[in-house]
Design an enzyme around this catalytic site. Structure first.
Site, PDB file in Angstrom:
ATOM      1  N   HIS A 156      30.156  25.614  38.917  1.00 22.85           N
ATOM      2  CA  HIS A 156      29.919  25.336  40.391  1.00 22.85           C
ATOM      3  C   HIS A 156      28.323  24.813  40.491  1.00 22.85           C
ATOM      4  O   HIS A 156      27.474  25.198  39.675  1.00 22.85           O
ATOM      5  CB  HIS A 156      30.008  26.622  41.418  1.00 22.85           C
ATOM      6  CG  HIS A 156      31.679  26.651  41.656  1.00 22.85           C
ATOM      7  ND1 HIS A 156      32.257  27.434  40.649  1.00 22.85           N
ATOM      8  CD2 HIS A 156      32.460  26.252  42.554  1.00 22.85           C
ATOM      9  CE1 HIS A 156      33.687  27.271  41.147  1.00 22.85           C
ATOM     10  NE2 HIS A 156      33.701  26.902  42.401  1.00 22.85           N
ATOM     11  N   LYS A 160      25.731  28.724  44.834  1.00 18.81           N
ATOM     12  CA  LYS A 160      26.757  29.502  45.214  1.00 18.81           C
ATOM     13  C   LYS A 160      26.203  31.038  45.063  1.00 18.81           C
ATOM     14  O   LYS A 160      25.532  31.495  44.119  1.00 18.81           O
ATOM     15  CB  LYS A 160      27.958  29.357  44.026  1.00 18.81           C
ATOM     16  CG  LYS A 160      29.124  29.956  44.296  1.00 18.81           C
ATOM     17  CD  LYS A 160      30.437  29.497  43.402  1.00 18.81           C
ATOM     18  CE  LYS A 160      31.633  30.238  43.876  1.00 18.81           C
ATOM     19  NZ  LYS A 160      31.973  30.539  45.298  1.00 18.81           N
TER      20      LYS A 160
END
Ligand code: NDP
Ligand SMILES: O=C(O)C1=N[C@H](C(=O)O)C[C@H](O)C1
Length: 267
Positions: A156, A160
């Site tokens: 990701h 995040k």
């Protein structure tokens, strides 16, 4: 189906919140009832730079938004702490939560499920709204019947909050449902550097990568005798999540319990 579904968006200035506002703006069956933002109380969405030209009020107090706007759905795209609070409040005020926020504990999921059932109000919690990601999880569940040895690599963007991702946790849970109880690897394995083997759910290792340039990606790698099988999904743009958000906001209107996972809403 109701021809005008009134939606409150919590987290409108976030990466997902902004994408959701654009989607709502394009759908004739949806209208934006309000936004819950921790800034900009009393302003209009159209007053905020970067947000679409929508004539809906902004509230910092979620209870006021829920009381004053006759909304049908609360779409939460915030943080685990606030997603949980907003979900509970929505159910208490009779507004159906659709929650994309990830990072909830099992106790929090259980409490929201219990509350939805007690009130008889529909709710959706979907760790991933991208249809391709849902298929990746379902294919992984199927593969696990034949390949019980598996590791998950999720990648990701570097902003995040939660690790592992909600998608990785949900994938591991689906695999757990499908495979026979199984010990992976061997007993003598030793980590000479803590964390080298990743997180562990029921013996499955989960590895979380965070880098600029990434959006949301996952590989589920199965190992068998003389072969490996990799099932992979990539979200290259947050538009990928919007058909799932749209479907959830429609289908939640006909539910009277909480469903966890978009797979329960797809044909
Ligand atoms: N289910 C799915 O398919 C997907 C889920 N996600 C999940 O959605 C969530 C949001 O992701 P993303 O948009 O990338 O994150 P961002 O950090 O870009 O956005 C989160 C937003 O929530 C706002 N926020 C935080 N607390 C509150 C509060 N109390 N009230 C109102 N707004 C608040 C933040 O405001 P501020 O700017 O002031 O900090 C921020 O604008 C994450 O949990 C992520 O994992 C993400 C992508 C897909
Ligand atoms: O934070 C994100 O970006 C994403 N979060 C969700 C998750 O934790 O699985 C869904 C998707 O992977 C994007």
């Amino acid at each position: 189906m109701k021809d005008n579904i009134r939606i409150i968006v919590a987290g409108p200035r976030g990466k997902m919140g902004m994408e959701a506002l654009k989607m709502i703006d394009k759908q004739s069956k949806f209208s934006l009832a309000a936004c819950i933002d921790r800034k900009n109380d009393g302003q209009k969405v159209s007053d905020i730079d970067g947000l679409p030209d929508l004539d809906a009020p902004i509230y910092t107090n979620p209870e006021n938004a829920l009381m004053e706007t006759e909304a049908d759905v609360l779409l939460d795209l915030t943080t685990p702490e606030y997603g949980y609070k907003h979900g509970k409040l929505a159910l208490e005020y009779g507004v159906r939560p659709v929650i994309g926020t990830t990072g909830f504990s099992q106790d929090q999921l259980d409490e929201l499920t219990r509350l939805a059932e007690e009130k008889g109000i529909g709710a959706v919690i979907a760790p991933n709204f991208a249809v391709g990601a849902v298929l990746m999880m379902q294919f992984s569940k199927w593969a696990a019947k034949h390949f019980p040895d598996v590791e998950i690599i999720e990648k990701h963007h570097d902003q995040k909050l939660d690790a592992p991702s909600g998608t990785a946790v949900k994938t591991a849970q689906l695999i757990q449902e499908a495979r026979e109880p199984h010990h992976q690897g061997h007993e003598e394995e030793e980590e000479t550097l803590k964390g080298a083997r990743g997180a562990d759910i029921d013996g499955m290792k989960i590895h979380s990568m965070r880098l600029p340039g990434l959006i949301a990606h996952q590989e589920v790698v199965f190992g068998g005798l003389g072969q490996t099988l990799t099932i992979k999904h990539d979200s290259h743009h947050r538009e990928s999540f919007m058909s799932g958000v749209k479907l959830s906001a429609e289908k939640v209107m006909d539910l009277d319990v909480l469903v966890y996972g978009l797979e329960h809403l797809l044909d």
